[in-house]
Write a protein that holds these residues in place. Sequence first.
Motif, PDB file in Angstrom:
ATOM      1  N   GLN A   1       0.842  -1.185   0.000  1.00 63.86           N
ATOM      2  CA  GLN A   1       0.000   0.000   0.000  1.00 63.86           C
ATOM      3  C   GLN A   1       0.882   1.242   0.000  1.00 63.86           C
ATOM      4  O   GLN A   1       1.883   1.310   0.699  1.00 63.86           O
ATOM      5  CB  GLN A   1      -0.901  -0.004   1.239  1.00 63.86           C
ATOM      6  N   VAL A   2       0.502   2.218  -0.789  1.00 60.44           N
ATOM      7  CA  VAL A   2       1.240   3.474  -0.875  1.00 60.44           C
ATOM      8  C   VAL A   2       0.259   4.613  -0.640  1.00 60.44           C
ATOM      9  O   VAL A   2      -0.826   4.626  -1.212  1.00 60.44           O
ATOM     10  CB  VAL A   2       1.910   3.638  -2.249  1.00 60.44           C
ATOM     11  N   GLN A   3       0.633   5.539   0.187  1.00 62.49           N
ATOM     12  CA  GLN A   3      -0.152   6.761   0.361  1.00 62.49           C
ATOM     13  C   GLN A   3       0.610   7.927  -0.233  1.00 62.49           C
ATOM     14  O   GLN A   3       1.817   8.062  -0.030  1.00 62.49           O
ATOM     15  CB  GLN A   3      -0.443   6.990   1.844  1.00 62.49           C
ATOM     16  N   LEU A   4      -0.112   8.765  -0.977  1.00 62.19           N
ATOM     17  CA  LEU A   4       0.501   9.862  -1.707  1.00 62.19           C
ATOM     18  C   LEU A   4      -0.065  11.195  -1.227  1.00 62.19           C
ATOM     19  O   LEU A   4      -1.279  11.337  -1.083  1.00 62.19           O
ATOM     20  CB  LEU A   4       0.238   9.704  -3.206  1.00 62.19           C
ATOM     21  N   VAL A   5       0.808  12.162  -1.005  1.00 63.43           N
ATOM     22  CA  VAL A   5       0.389  13.486  -0.552  1.00 63.43           C
ATOM     23  C   VAL A   5       1.057  14.541  -1.427  1.00 63.43           C
ATOM     24  O   VAL A   5       2.289  14.660  -1.430  1.00 63.43           O
ATOM     25  CB  VAL A   5       0.748  13.717   0.924  1.00 63.43           C
ATOM     26  N   GLN A 105       1.940   3.597 -18.610  1.00 60.07           N
ATOM     27  CA  GLN A 105       0.625   3.840 -19.162  1.00 60.07           C
ATOM     28  C   GLN A 105       0.162   5.279 -18.936  1.00 60.07           C
ATOM     29  O   GLN A 105       0.353   5.840 -17.863  1.00 60.07           O
ATOM     30  CB  GLN A 105      -0.391   2.893 -18.506  1.00 60.07           C
ATOM     31  N   ARG A 106      -0.498   5.847 -19.920  1.00 61.10           N
ATOM     32  CA  ARG A 106      -1.127   7.161 -19.775  1.00 61.10           C
ATOM     33  C   ARG A 106      -2.533   7.055 -19.182  1.00 61.10           C
ATOM     34  O   ARG A 106      -3.035   8.017 -18.624  1.00 61.10           O
ATOM     35  CB  ARG A 106      -1.219   7.858 -21.125  1.00 61.10           C
ATOM     36  N   SER A 107      -3.156   5.915 -19.333  1.00 61.82           N
ATOM     37  CA  SER A 107      -4.534   5.764 -18.887  1.00 61.82           C
ATOM     38  C   SER A 107      -4.608   5.651 -17.370  1.00 61.82           C
ATOM     39  O   SER A 107      -3.896   4.853 -16.763  1.00 61.82           O
ATOM     40  CB  SER A 107      -5.158   4.527 -19.503  1.00 61.82           C
ATOM     41  N   GLU A 108      -5.506   6.409 -16.781  1.00 61.02           N
ATOM     42  CA  GLU A 108      -5.592   6.433 -15.320  1.00 61.02           C
ATOM     43  C   GLU A 108      -6.084   5.106 -14.754  1.00 61.02           C
ATOM     44  O   GLU A 108      -5.876   4.855 -13.553  1.00 61.02           O
ATOM     45  CB  GLU A 108      -6.471   7.574 -14.840  1.00 61.02           C
ATOM     46  N   ARG A 109      -6.671   4.246 -15.562  1.00 65.57           N
ATOM     47  CA  ARG A 109      -7.181   2.998 -15.006  1.00 65.57           C
ATOM     48  C   ARG A 109      -6.061   2.065 -14.543  1.00 65.57           C
ATOM     49  O   ARG A 109      -6.285   1.104 -13.822  1.00 65.57           O
ATOM     50  CB  ARG A 109      -8.070   2.287 -16.005  1.00 65.57           C
ATOM     51  N   TYR A 110      -4.828   2.349 -14.947  1.00 67.14           N
ATOM     52  CA  TYR A 110      -3.696   1.533 -14.516  1.00 67.14           C
ATOM     53  C   TYR A 110      -3.135   1.987 -13.168  1.00 67.14           C
ATOM     54  O   TYR A 110      -2.310   1.303 -12.578  1.00 67.14           O
ATOM     55  CB  TYR A 110      -2.583   1.572 -15.556  1.00 67.14           C
ATOM     56  N   TYR A 111      -3.581   3.128 -12.709  1.00 68.75           N
ATOM     57  CA  TYR A 111      -2.998   3.721 -11.514  1.00 68.75           C
ATOM     58  C   TYR A 111      -3.820   3.349 -10.290  1.00 68.75           C
ATOM     59  O   TYR A 111      -4.974   3.757 -10.149  1.00 68.75           O
ATOM     60  CB  TYR A 111      -2.871   5.238 -11.687  1.00 68.75           C
ATOM     61  N   ALA A 112      -3.196   2.581  -9.413  1.00 73.15           N
ATOM     62  CA  ALA A 112      -3.899   2.047  -8.252  1.00 73.15           C
ATOM     63  C   ALA A 112      -3.896   3.003  -7.063  1.00 73.15           C
ATOM     64  O   ALA A 112      -4.743   2.884  -6.183  1.00 73.15           O
ATOM     65  CB  ALA A 112      -3.263   0.728  -7.836  1.00 73.15           C
ATOM     66  N   TYR A 113      -2.939   3.907  -7.030  1.00 75.51           N
ATOM     67  CA  TYR A 113      -2.773   4.780  -5.869  1.00 75.51           C
ATOM     68  C   TYR A 113      -2.842   6.236  -6.306  1.00 75.51           C
ATOM     69  O   TYR A 113      -2.212   6.628  -7.290  1.00 75.51           O
ATOM     70  CB  TYR A 113      -1.447   4.480  -5.178  1.00 75.51           C
ATOM     71  N   TRP A 114      -3.585   7.021  -5.529  1.00 77.69           N
ATOM     72  CA  TRP A 114      -3.825   8.424  -5.874  1.00 77.69           C
ATOM     73  C   TRP A 114      -3.673   9.307  -4.642  1.00 77.69           C
ATOM     74  O   TRP A 114      -4.036   8.913  -3.527  1.00 77.69           O
ATOM     75  CB  TRP A 114      -5.240   8.606  -6.422  1.00 77.69           C
ATOM     76  N   GLY A 115      -3.169  10.512  -4.887  1.00 82.42           N
ATOM     77  CA  GLY A 115      -3.170  11.514  -3.843  1.00 82.42           C
ATOM     78  C   GLY A 115      -4.489  12.264  -3.816  1.00 82.42           C
ATOM     79  O   GLY A 115      -5.386  11.997  -4.619  1.00 82.42           O
ATOM     80  N   GLN A 116      -4.577  13.222  -2.902  1.00 87.67           N
ATOM     81  CA  GLN A 116      -5.837  13.957  -2.726  1.00 87.67           C
ATOM     82  C   GLN A 116      -5.937  15.163  -3.657  1.00 87.67           C
ATOM     83  O   GLN A 116      -7.001  15.761  -3.801  1.00 87.67           O
ATOM     84  CB  GLN A 116      -5.979  14.424  -1.271  1.00 87.67           C
ATOM     85  N   GLY A 117      -4.827  15.526  -4.279  1.00 88.75           N
ATOM     86  CA  GLY A 117      -4.832  16.623  -5.227  1.00 88.75           C
ATOM     87  C   GLY A 117      -4.370  17.937  -4.621  1.00 88.75           C
ATOM     88  O   GLY A 117      -4.501  18.163  -3.422  1.00 88.75           O
ATOM     89  N   THR A 118      -3.822  18.797  -5.462  1.00 88.45           N
ATOM     90  CA  THR A 118      -3.414  20.141  -5.053  1.00 88.45           C
ATOM     91  C   THR A 118      -3.858  21.118  -6.143  1.00 88.45           C
ATOM     92  O   THR A 118      -3.704  20.847  -7.326  1.00 88.45           O
ATOM     93  CB  THR A 118      -1.901  20.222  -4.795  1.00 88.45           C
ATOM     94  N   GLN A 119      -4.412  22.240  -5.723  1.00 91.30           N
ATOM     95  CA  GLN A 119      -4.973  23.204  -6.668  1.00 91.30           C
ATOM     96  C   GLN A 119      -3.881  24.093  -7.248  1.00 91.30           C
ATOM     97  O   GLN A 119      -3.064  24.659  -6.514  1.00 91.30           O
ATOM     98  CB  GLN A 119      -6.011  24.077  -5.963  1.00 91.30           C
TER      99      GLN A 119
END
Length: 124
Positions: A1-5, A105-119
């Motif tokens: 498991q990876v958490q991204l910030v 991959q460019r497609s987001e469906r391959y990406y299992a881990y996501w951060g919360q985003g920054t504006q």
Amino acid sequence: QVQLVESGGGLVQAGGSLRLSCAASGRTFSRYDMAWFRQAPGKEREFVALISWSGHNTDYADSVRGRFTISRDNAKNTVYLQMNSLKPQDTAVYYCAGDPTLTLQRSERYYAYWGQGTQVTVSS
């Protein structure tokens, strides 16, 4: 498991620069290709840039190539996005993501881990 910030977003004038950072928890960061995506208001999330687990391979969306640079420091478990010559159309929430398939991959469906985003907001 990876958490991204993610961090580093903010308000900047057109033509300015920002550097986004994405810090990952866990000891397996180097086993993932990493990417940045963005989502503007009222639009679908789109690919921005990716970097291989080793850092040797990168890929960019045409809209940012030559202006943005993705990099990573596996010793610091961090991926960066240097954004120069920013335009108002770069305004979006920027997300970092991790892909364990290691297939660039460019497609987001391959990406299992996501951060919360920054504006990121670019004023004209």
